[in-house]
Scaffold this motif. Structure first.
Motif, PDB file in Angstrom:
ATOM      1  N   ILE A   1      -6.294  -8.305  -1.191  1.00  0.00           N
ATOM      2  CA  ILE A   1      -7.108  -8.256   0.033  1.00  0.00           C
ATOM      3  C   ILE A   1      -6.247  -7.907   1.237  1.00  0.00           C
ATOM      4  N   LEU A   2      -5.066  -8.526   1.345  1.00  0.00           N
ATOM      5  CA  LEU A   2      -4.182  -8.229   2.473  1.00  0.00           C
ATOM      6  C   LEU A   2      -3.700  -6.778   2.434  1.00  0.00           C
ATOM      7  N   THR A   3      -3.444  -6.261   1.231  1.00  0.00           N
ATOM      8  CA  THR A   3      -3.052  -4.854   1.119  1.00  0.00           C
ATOM      9  C   THR A   3      -4.172  -3.943   1.598  1.00  0.00           C
ATOM     10  N   LEU A   4      -5.389  -4.254   1.187  1.00  0.00           N
ATOM     11  CA  LEU A   4      -6.545  -3.473   1.643  1.00  0.00           C
ATOM     12  C   LEU A   4      -6.695  -3.536   3.154  1.00  0.00           C
ATOM     13  N   LEU A   5      -6.573  -4.736   3.720  1.00  0.00           N
ATOM     14  CA  LEU A   5      -6.711  -4.894   5.168  1.00  0.00           C
ATOM     15  C   LEU A   5      -5.603  -4.153   5.905  1.00  0.00           C
ATOM     16  N   PHE A   6      -4.391  -4.186   5.358  1.00  0.00           N
ATOM     17  CA  PHE A   6      -3.287  -3.463   5.997  1.00  0.00           C
ATOM     18  C   PHE A   6      -3.550  -1.969   5.994  1.00  0.00           C
ATOM     19  N   GLU A   7      -3.994  -1.445   4.875  1.00  0.00           N
ATOM     20  CA  GLU A   7      -4.255  -0.008   4.791  1.00  0.00           C
ATOM     21  C   GLU A   7      -5.383   0.417   5.733  1.00  0.00           C
ATOM     22  N   THR A   8      -6.477  -0.353   5.728  1.00  0.00           N
ATOM     23  CA  THR A   8      -7.608   0.019   6.570  1.00  0.00           C
ATOM     24  C   THR A   8      -7.284  -0.128   8.057  1.00  0.00           C
ATOM     25  N   SER A   9      -6.546  -1.178   8.412  1.00  0.00           N
ATOM     26  CA  SER A   9      -6.190  -1.357   9.818  1.00  0.00           C
ATOM     27  C   SER A   9      -5.211  -0.279  10.270  1.00  0.00           C
TER      28      SER A   9
ATOM     29  N   ILE B   1       1.288   5.381   4.756  1.00  0.00           N
ATOM     30  CA  ILE B   1       0.851   3.997   4.568  1.00  0.00           C
ATOM     31  C   ILE B   1       1.052   3.571   3.121  1.00  0.00           C
ATOM     32  N   VAL B   2       0.634   4.437   2.188  1.00  0.00           N
ATOM     33  CA  VAL B   2       0.726   4.121   0.758  1.00  0.00           C
ATOM     34  C   VAL B   2       2.171   3.902   0.334  1.00  0.00           C
ATOM     35  N   SER B   3       3.069   4.769   0.757  1.00  0.00           N
ATOM     36  CA  SER B   3       4.472   4.663   0.335  1.00  0.00           C
ATOM     37  C   SER B   3       5.113   3.379   0.840  1.00  0.00           C
ATOM     38  N   LYS B   4       4.779   2.962   2.058  1.00  0.00           N
ATOM     39  CA  LYS B   4       5.360   1.728   2.604  1.00  0.00           C
ATOM     40  C   LYS B   4       4.868   0.497   1.838  1.00  0.00           C
ATOM     41  N   VAL B   5       3.567   0.432   1.577  1.00  0.00           N
ATOM     42  CA  VAL B   5       3.019  -0.722   0.865  1.00  0.00           C
ATOM     43  C   VAL B   5       3.523  -0.748  -0.575  1.00  0.00           C
ATOM     44  N   LEU B   6       3.573   0.421  -1.230  1.00  0.00           N
ATOM     45  CA  LEU B   6       4.044   0.487  -2.608  1.00  0.00           C
ATOM     46  C   LEU B   6       5.497   0.050  -2.712  1.00  0.00           C
ATOM     47  N   GLU B   7       6.326   0.487  -1.788  1.00  0.00           N
ATOM     48  CA  GLU B   7       7.733   0.083  -1.821  1.00  0.00           C
ATOM     49  C   GLU B   7       7.882  -1.417  -1.598  1.00  0.00           C
TER      50      GLU B   7
ATOM     51  N   ILE C   1      -1.015  -3.546  -8.864  1.00  0.00           N
ATOM     52  CA  ILE C   1      -2.292  -3.193  -9.499  1.00  0.00           C
ATOM     53  C   ILE C   1      -3.189  -2.448  -8.524  1.00  0.00           C
ATOM     54  N   TYR C   2      -3.273  -2.937  -7.298  1.00  0.00           N
ATOM     55  CA  TYR C   2      -4.090  -2.271  -6.281  1.00  0.00           C
ATOM     56  C   TYR C   2      -3.568  -0.863  -6.009  1.00  0.00           C
ATOM     57  N   MET C   3      -2.258  -0.732  -5.813  1.00  0.00           N
ATOM     58  CA  MET C   3      -1.694   0.573  -5.479  1.00  0.00           C
ATOM     59  C   MET C   3      -1.878   1.567  -6.622  1.00  0.00           C
ATOM     60  N   ALA C   4      -1.672   1.104  -7.859  1.00  0.00           N
ATOM     61  CA  ALA C   4      -1.803   2.009  -9.001  1.00  0.00           C
ATOM     62  C   ALA C   4      -3.227   2.531  -9.139  1.00  0.00           C
ATOM     63  N   LEU C   5      -4.211   1.650  -8.996  1.00  0.00           N
ATOM     64  CA  LEU C   5      -5.604   2.042  -9.189  1.00  0.00           C
ATOM     65  C   LEU C   5      -6.179   2.778  -7.981  1.00  0.00           C
ATOM     66  N   VAL C   6      -5.966   2.224  -6.793  1.00  0.00           N
ATOM     67  CA  VAL C   6      -6.640   2.738  -5.597  1.00  0.00           C
ATOM     68  C   VAL C   6      -5.898   3.903  -4.968  1.00  0.00           C
ATOM     69  N   ASP C   7      -4.579   3.808  -4.879  1.00  0.00           N
ATOM     70  CA  ASP C   7      -3.823   4.790  -4.099  1.00  0.00           C
ATOM     71  C   ASP C   7      -3.133   5.865  -4.931  1.00  0.00           C
ATOM     72  N   LEU C   8      -2.885   5.606  -6.223  1.00  0.00           N
ATOM     73  CA  LEU C   8      -2.211   6.601  -7.047  1.00  0.00           C
ATOM     74  C   LEU C   8      -3.168   7.303  -8.007  1.00  0.00           C
ATOM     75  N   LEU C   9      -3.949   6.540  -8.756  1.00  0.00           N
ATOM     76  CA  LEU C   9      -4.809   7.137  -9.773  1.00  0.00           C
ATOM     77  C   LEU C   9      -6.109   7.688  -9.195  1.00  0.00           C
ATOM     78  N   SER C  10      -6.808   6.875  -8.419  1.00  0.00           N
ATOM     79  CA  SER C  10      -8.122   7.300  -7.931  1.00  0.00           C
ATOM     80  C   SER C  10      -8.088   8.586  -7.109  1.00  0.00           C
ATOM     81  N   PRO C  11      -7.176   8.732  -6.131  1.00  0.00           N
ATOM     82  CA  PRO C  11      -7.161   9.982  -5.360  1.00  0.00           C
ATOM     83  C   PRO C  11      -6.883  11.213  -6.212  1.00  0.00           C
ATOM     84  N   ASP C  12      -5.945  11.107  -7.152  1.00  0.00           N
ATOM     85  CA  ASP C  12      -5.615  12.272  -7.968  1.00  0.00           C
ATOM     86  C   ASP C  12      -6.713  12.602  -8.973  1.00  0.00           C
ATOM     87  N   PHE C  13      -7.288  11.574  -9.599  1.00  0.00           N
ATOM     88  CA  PHE C  13      -8.320  11.825 -10.603  1.00  0.00           C
ATOM     89  C   PHE C  13      -9.648  12.242  -9.969  1.00  0.00           C
TER      90      PHE C  13
END
Length: 377
Positions: A149-157, A223-229, A332-344
C-alpha cells in the motif's frame, strides 16, 4: 472361617488388575510430562547460538568467493541495458529486451514469493519469540500488505506531483492571438490523446510531451527504479548479513550459485528501469554501484560480527522478519505492477504473437528457475 479367608483372597486378587491399571496410568502420565518437558527444552535450545559445524577457514573461503561472484555478476547484470549500443539485441529498444526483462521480472517475482516471504514467516513465527503478541496475529502478511500500500501511495503521489509541476509549466493562452490559440489547441490535443490512451501509454516506449498534463514514461520509470532499488537493497543487506555470519560451509556453498544467479538477473531488471528512466550519468552510476555493493557489504558486515551475531535472538528475528516482509511486498508489487503489466499490456507486444509467446515462456522460465533454487538456498 474358611469361607471368610476365601472371600478376602478373592477381593485381594480382584484388586490387583485395578492397581496395575492405575500404575499404567501413572507411568503414561509421567512419560507424557517427560515428553512435553523435553520438547520444551529442545525448543528453547534452538534459540541459542548454534555451534559451528564447519571449519571457520573453509567457511571464510566460500564467503569471499560469494562476495566476489555476487559483486561481479551483479555489476554485469545492471550494466547490460547500458551496453545495448555494443550488443543491439540487449538494447531496450529491441524486442529481445522484452524477453530478457520478462525473465528478470520472473526472477524478482519468485524472489519475493519463494525466498523472501517464507523467510519472513519463519522469523516472525519462531518459537524463540514470545507467544504474545507474535503468536496472536499474522504480522508477516500484514507488514507485506502495508508495504504494498505504501509503495502504491508513493508512486501515485509522485506521479501527482509530476502532473502538478507539468501543469504549472503549461503556456498561458491569451485571446486574440491566433498562434497562441493554435498552440493551445495543439497542447490540448496532446493532453486529450494522452488521457484517452492512458490505459496503454504507461507501457509504451513513446514519450509524452513534457508540456502536457500527462506523465511521461521517463518520469514513471524514474519513480519505478527508485522504489525497486529500495526493495532490492533491503533484502540484499539481510541476505548478505546471513551469509557473512554463517560458519557452515554446507550452508554457504549452495548460496553462492543461487545468490549470483539472483543478483545477475535482478540487476538486469533494475538496470533496464534505470536506463529507461534516462537518469544523468552520475545518478545512474551511483544507483548501479549501490545495487552492486549492497549484498557484498552485508557479507562483510556479517563476517565482522560473526562471533557476536545470533540470528536466533528475538531482536534479530523481529528485525529480519519485518524487513523481509516489507521487502517481499515491494518486490511482488514492483514485479507485477511496474515490470510485467506495462510490458505485457504494451501494444507493441500484443501485436506481435512471437514476441508475446517468447515473453510468456521467458517469464515462466525465470520464475521457475528461481523457485527451483529454493531447494538448495
Amino acid at each position: 472361617m474358611l469361607a471368610s479367608k476365601e472371600k478376602n483372597l478373592f477381593f485381594r486378587t480382584a484388586c490387583i488388575p485395578i492397581k496395575v491399571m492405575e500404575l499404567q496410568k501413572l507411568v503414561f502420565v509421567a512419560l507424557l510430562l517427560l515428553t512435553l518437558i523435553s520438547t520444551q527444552v529442545f525448543a528453547e535450545c534452538t534459540c541459542d547460538r548454534e555451534e559451528d559445524e564447519g571449519q571457520k577457514s573453509e567457511a571464510l573461503k566460500y564467503k569471499l568467493i560469494a562476495l566476489a561472484s555476487i559483486l561481479i555478476f551483479g555489476a554485469i547484470g545492471v550494466c547490460i541495458p547500458f551496453i545495448g549500443k555494443i550488443f543491439p539485441l540487449l538494447s531496450p529498444e529491441k524486442d529481445g529486451f522484452f524477453v530478457i526483462k520478462a525473465f528478470a521480472a520472473g526472477v524478482i517475482l519468485a524472489t519475493g514469493f519463494i525466498h523472501v516471504l517464507p523467510d519472513a514467516f519463519e522469523s516472525l513465527t519462531s518459537p524463540c519469540l514470545k507467544e504474545h503478541p507474535w503468536g496472536d496475529f499474522p504480522f508477516t502478511g500484514f507488514v507485506a500488505m502495508v508495504a504494498i500500500i505504501l509503495t502504491l501511495l508513493f508512486e501515485t503521489s509522485s506521479a501527482a506531483y509530476q502532473h502538478r509541476v507539468q501543469s504549472k509549466s503549461l503556456p498561458k493562452v491569451t485571446e486574440g492571438d491566433g498562434d497562441e490559440e493554435n498552440n493551445g489547441r495543439h497542447v490540448g490535443q496532446v493532453a486529450a490523446h494522452t488521457h484517452a490512451s492512458h490505459g496503454h501509454a504507461h507501457g509504451s516506449m513513446i514519450l509524452v510531451d513534457s508540456g502536457s498534463s500527462g506523465l511521461s514514461i521517463v518520469d514513471r520509470y524514474r519513480i519505478v527504479s527508485k522504489v525497486l532499488e529500495l526493495g532490492i537493497i533491503v533484502h540484499s543487506v539481510i541476505i548478505g548479513l546471513s551469509v557473512g555470519a554463517s560458519e557452515s560451509p554446507k550452508t554457504i556453498k549452495p548460496l553462492v550459485v543461487a545468490l549470483t544467479f539472483h543478483q545477475f538477473f535482478e540487476g538486469i531488471g533494475l538496470g533496464g528501469c534505470i536506463f529507461q528512466a534516462q537518469f544523468k550519468s552520475f545518478a545512474a552510476i551511483v544507483m548501479g554501484i549501490m545495487f552492486s555493493l549492497t549484498t557484498p557489504i552485508g557479507i562483510v558486515i556479517g563476517i565482522i560480527v560473526t562471533n557476536t551475531y545470533n540470528e536466533n535472538s528475538p531482536t534479530a528475528l523481529i528485525v529480519e522478519g519485518v524487513l523481509n516482509s516489507a521487502s517481499a511486498g515491494i518486490l511482488i508489487y514492483m514485479a507485477l505492477v511496474d515490470l510485467l503489466s506495462p510490458d505485457f499490456m504494451n501494444p507493441r507486444m500484443q501485436k506481435n504473437r512471437v514476441l508475446q509467446l517468447c515473453s510468456n515462456v521467458s517469464l515462466l522460465l525465470g520464475a521457475g528457475f528461481m523457485s527451483l533454487l529454493a531447494k538448495w538456498a
